[in-house]
Design an enzyme around this catalytic site. Structure first.
Site, PDB file in Angstrom:
ATOM      1  N   ASP A   8       0.889  -1.161   0.000  1.00  0.00           N
ATOM      2  CA  ASP A   8       0.000   0.000   0.000  1.00  0.00           C
ATOM      3  C   ASP A   8       0.927   1.210   0.000  1.00  0.00           C
ATOM      4  O   ASP A   8       1.702   1.416   0.936  1.00  0.00           O
ATOM      5  CB  ASP A   8      -0.854  -0.046   1.269  1.00  0.00           C
ATOM      6  CG  ASP A   8      -1.712   1.192   1.450  1.00  0.00           C
ATOM      7  OD1 ASP A   8      -1.551   2.169   0.693  1.00  0.00           O
ATOM      8  OD2 ASP A   8      -2.548   1.177   2.366  1.00  0.00           O
ATOM      9  N   ILE A   9       0.869   2.014  -1.045  1.00  0.00           N
ATOM     10  CA  ILE A   9       1.831   3.109  -1.224  1.00  0.00           C
ATOM     11  C   ILE A   9       1.789   4.114  -0.061  1.00  0.00           C
ATOM     12  O   ILE A   9       2.785   4.786   0.216  1.00  0.00           O
ATOM     13  CB  ILE A   9       1.612   3.800  -2.605  1.00  0.00           C
ATOM     14  CG1 ILE A   9       2.869   4.550  -3.049  1.00  0.00           C
ATOM     15  CG2 ILE A   9       0.385   4.706  -2.588  1.00  0.00           C
ATOM     16  CD1 ILE A   9       2.860   4.964  -4.512  1.00  0.00           C
ATOM     17  N   GLY A  30      -9.721   4.659  -5.433  1.00  0.00           N
ATOM     18  CA  GLY A  30      -8.443   4.003  -5.710  1.00  0.00           C
ATOM     19  C   GLY A  30      -7.302   4.546  -4.866  1.00  0.00           C
ATOM     20  O   GLY A  30      -7.473   4.869  -3.681  1.00  0.00           O
ATOM     21  N   VAL A  31      -6.153   4.663  -5.492  1.00  0.00           N
ATOM     22  CA  VAL A  31      -4.957   5.100  -4.768  1.00  0.00           C
ATOM     23  C   VAL A  31      -5.119   6.541  -4.277  1.00  0.00           C
ATOM     24  O   VAL A  31      -4.637   6.911  -3.209  1.00  0.00           O
ATOM     25  CB  VAL A  31      -3.699   4.879  -5.656  1.00  0.00           C
ATOM     26  CG1 VAL A  31      -3.613   5.851  -6.808  1.00  0.00           C
ATOM     27  CG2 VAL A  31      -2.436   4.930  -4.813  1.00  0.00           C
ATOM     28  N   ASP A  32      -5.822   7.346  -5.048  1.00  0.00           N
ATOM     29  CA  ASP A  32      -6.074   8.749  -4.686  1.00  0.00           C
ATOM     30  C   ASP A  32      -6.838   8.828  -3.357  1.00  0.00           C
ATOM     31  O   ASP A  32      -6.453   9.558  -2.429  1.00  0.00           O
ATOM     32  CB  ASP A  32      -6.887   9.380  -5.824  1.00  0.00           C
ATOM     33  CG  ASP A  32      -6.945  10.893  -5.759  1.00  0.00           C
ATOM     34  OD1 ASP A  32      -6.232  11.483  -4.935  1.00  0.00           O
ATOM     35  OD2 ASP A  32      -7.705  11.471  -6.558  1.00  0.00           O
ATOM     36  N   THR A 116      -3.836   2.667 -14.424  1.00  0.00           N
ATOM     37  CA  THR A 116      -4.149   1.244 -14.641  1.00  0.00           C
ATOM     38  C   THR A 116      -5.320   0.726 -13.814  1.00  0.00           C
ATOM     39  O   THR A 116      -5.625  -0.464 -13.834  1.00  0.00           O
ATOM     40  CB  THR A 116      -2.918   0.343 -14.352  1.00  0.00           C
ATOM     41  OG1 THR A 116      -2.574   0.467 -12.959  1.00  0.00           O
ATOM     42  CG2 THR A 116      -1.739   0.727 -15.216  1.00  0.00           C
ATOM     43  N   VAL A 118      -9.134   2.543 -12.445  1.00  0.00           N
ATOM     44  CA  VAL A 118     -10.386   3.031 -13.028  1.00  0.00           C
ATOM     45  C   VAL A 118     -10.175   3.632 -14.429  1.00  0.00           C
ATOM     46  O   VAL A 118     -11.043   3.538 -15.288  1.00  0.00           O
ATOM     47  CB  VAL A 118     -11.014   4.090 -12.084  1.00  0.00           C
ATOM     48  CG1 VAL A 118     -12.224   4.745 -12.714  1.00  0.00           C
ATOM     49  CG2 VAL A 118     -11.424   3.433 -10.774  1.00  0.00           C
ATOM     50  N   TYR A 119      -8.992   4.218 -14.674  1.00  0.00           N
ATOM     51  CA  TYR A 119      -8.748   4.865 -15.974  1.00  0.00           C
ATOM     52  C   TYR A 119      -8.488   3.874 -17.107  1.00  0.00           C
ATOM     53  O   TYR A 119      -8.441   4.255 -18.270  1.00  0.00           O
ATOM     54  CB  TYR A 119      -7.621   5.893 -15.871  1.00  0.00           C
ATOM     55  CG  TYR A 119      -8.036   7.212 -15.222  1.00  0.00           C
ATOM     56  CD1 TYR A 119      -9.295   7.369 -14.655  1.00  0.00           C
ATOM     57  CD2 TYR A 119      -7.173   8.307 -15.195  1.00  0.00           C
ATOM     58  CE1 TYR A 119      -9.681   8.571 -14.070  1.00  0.00           C
ATOM     59  CE2 TYR A 119      -7.551   9.516 -14.613  1.00  0.00           C
ATOM     60  CZ  TYR A 119      -8.801   9.639 -14.045  1.00  0.00           C
ATOM     61  OH  TYR A 119      -9.171  10.830 -13.473  1.00  0.00           O
TER      62      TYR A 119
HETATM   63  P1  ADP Z   1      -6.372   5.615 -12.148  1.00  0.00           P
HETATM   64  O1  ADP Z   1      -7.631   6.408 -11.982  1.00  0.00           O
HETATM   65  O2  ADP Z   1      -5.179   6.466 -12.549  1.00  0.00           O
HETATM   66  O3  ADP Z   1      -6.550   4.414 -12.991  1.00  0.00           O
HETATM   67  P2  ADP Z   1      -6.569   4.023  -9.668  1.00  0.00           P
HETATM   68  O4  ADP Z   1      -6.360   4.532  -8.293  1.00  0.00           O
HETATM   69  O5  ADP Z   1      -7.919   3.557 -10.049  1.00  0.00           O
HETATM   70  O6  ADP Z   1      -6.022   5.185 -10.639  1.00  0.00           O
HETATM   71  O7  ADP Z   1      -5.553   2.849  -9.940  1.00  0.00           O
HETATM   72  C1  ADP Z   1      -4.181   3.022 -10.218  1.00  0.00           C
HETATM   73  C2  ADP Z   1      -3.394   1.835  -9.692  1.00  0.00           C
HETATM   74  O8  ADP Z   1      -3.189   1.997  -8.281  1.00  0.00           O
HETATM   75  C3  ADP Z   1      -4.068   0.488  -9.874  1.00  0.00           C
HETATM   76  O9  ADP Z   1      -3.124  -0.425 -10.419  1.00  0.00           O
HETATM   77  C4  ADP Z   1      -4.488   0.091  -8.451  1.00  0.00           C
HETATM   78  O10 ADP Z   1      -4.435  -1.316  -8.269  1.00  0.00           O
HETATM   79  C5  ADP Z   1      -3.402   0.762  -7.640  1.00  0.00           C
HETATM   80  N1  ADP Z   1      -3.726   1.071  -6.232  1.00  0.00           N
HETATM   81  C6  ADP Z   1      -4.929   1.287  -5.644  1.00  0.00           C
HETATM   82  N2  ADP Z   1      -4.780   1.566  -4.338  1.00  0.00           N
HETATM   83  C7  ADP Z   1      -3.443   1.542  -4.088  1.00  0.00           C
HETATM   84  C8  ADP Z   1      -2.645   1.727  -2.916  1.00  0.00           C
HETATM   85  N3  ADP Z   1      -3.177   2.026  -1.734  1.00  0.00           N
HETATM   86  N4  ADP Z   1      -1.292   1.614  -3.036  1.00  0.00           N
HETATM   87  C9  ADP Z   1      -0.722   1.317  -4.229  1.00  0.00           C
HETATM   88  N5  ADP Z   1      -1.419   1.138  -5.360  1.00  0.00           N
HETATM   89  C10 ADP Z   1      -2.762   1.231  -5.297  1.00  0.00           C
END
Ligand code: ADP
Length: 165
Positions: A8-9, A30-32, A116, A118-119
């Site tokens: 988890d980043i 997602g990650v955001d 990679t 939702v986008y």
């Molecule tokens: P985007 O809208 O740019 O596609 P997402 O957040 O939907 O962004 O996904 C981007 C990547 O981040 C995906 O590969 C997802 O599996 C990954 N991801 C989601 N949550 C985390 C996290 N907490 N730490 C690291 N990577 C994550």
């Protein structure tokens, strides 16, 4: 050496983590969403002062409650079939994030798989672009981390990196 890890980043103790943000920089899923939750409400307050971010560009903020000192916010392209400059825009995300890191004395940096989730950017093509730019910049950093969110994604990154070396 590029480090490919599964984590988890938001848990990483590095100078900067990169966020796959949206154009308004006001948070999402997602990650955001994870980064905003871990950084606390001051991140959103700060982001509101940044005036948004164009796709492919990058902005920087403090890390607030995160273990990371900074957050670099970049906006990946939404995949719409491949003919809408998605590849050069994704490359620009990585290049502009690294350039901003260099300007801000960031020596260790971790990236998620921008676009990679939702986008919808195809994962292998995205990994090729990510690792290509990481190889260009790795010498100028102490640590460059590709932070995958699953072992399957990390395996793909390792395979793509092996093919490039
Ligand atoms: P985007 O809208 O740019 O596609 P997402 O957040 O939907 O962004 O996904 C981007 C990547 O981040 C995906 O590969 C997802 O599996 C990954 N991801 C989601 N949550 C985390 C996290 N907490 N730490 C690291 N990577 C994550």
């Amino acid at each position: 050496m590029i480090e490919i890890i599964t984590a988890d980043i938001t848990t990483l103790e590095v100078d900067a983590i990169v966020n796959a943000a949206s154009n308004d920089l006001l948070g999402g899923g997602g990650v955001d969403g994870a980064i905003h939750r871990a950084a606390g409400p001051l991140l959103l307050k700060y982001c509101k002062t940044l005036g948004g971010c164009r796709t492919g560009e990058a902005k920087i903020s403090p890390g607030f409650e995160l273990p990371a000192r900074r957050v670099i916010l970049t906006v990946g392209p939404v995949w719409s079939g491949g003919d809408a400059y998605e590849a050069p825009l994704l490359r620009a995300c990585y290049v502009n994030s690294f350039e901003l890191a260099l300007e801000n004395a960031v020596h260790s940096i971790a990236f998620p798989g921008i676009s990679t989730g939702v986008y919808g950017f195809p994962k292998e093509a995205a990994a090729k672009i990510a690792l290509d730019v990481m190889l260009q910049y790795e010498d100028r950093f102490d640590r460059v981390i590709a932070c995958c969110f699953s072992e399957a994604d990390a395996g793909l990154y390792r395979q793509v990196l092996k093919a490039k070396l």
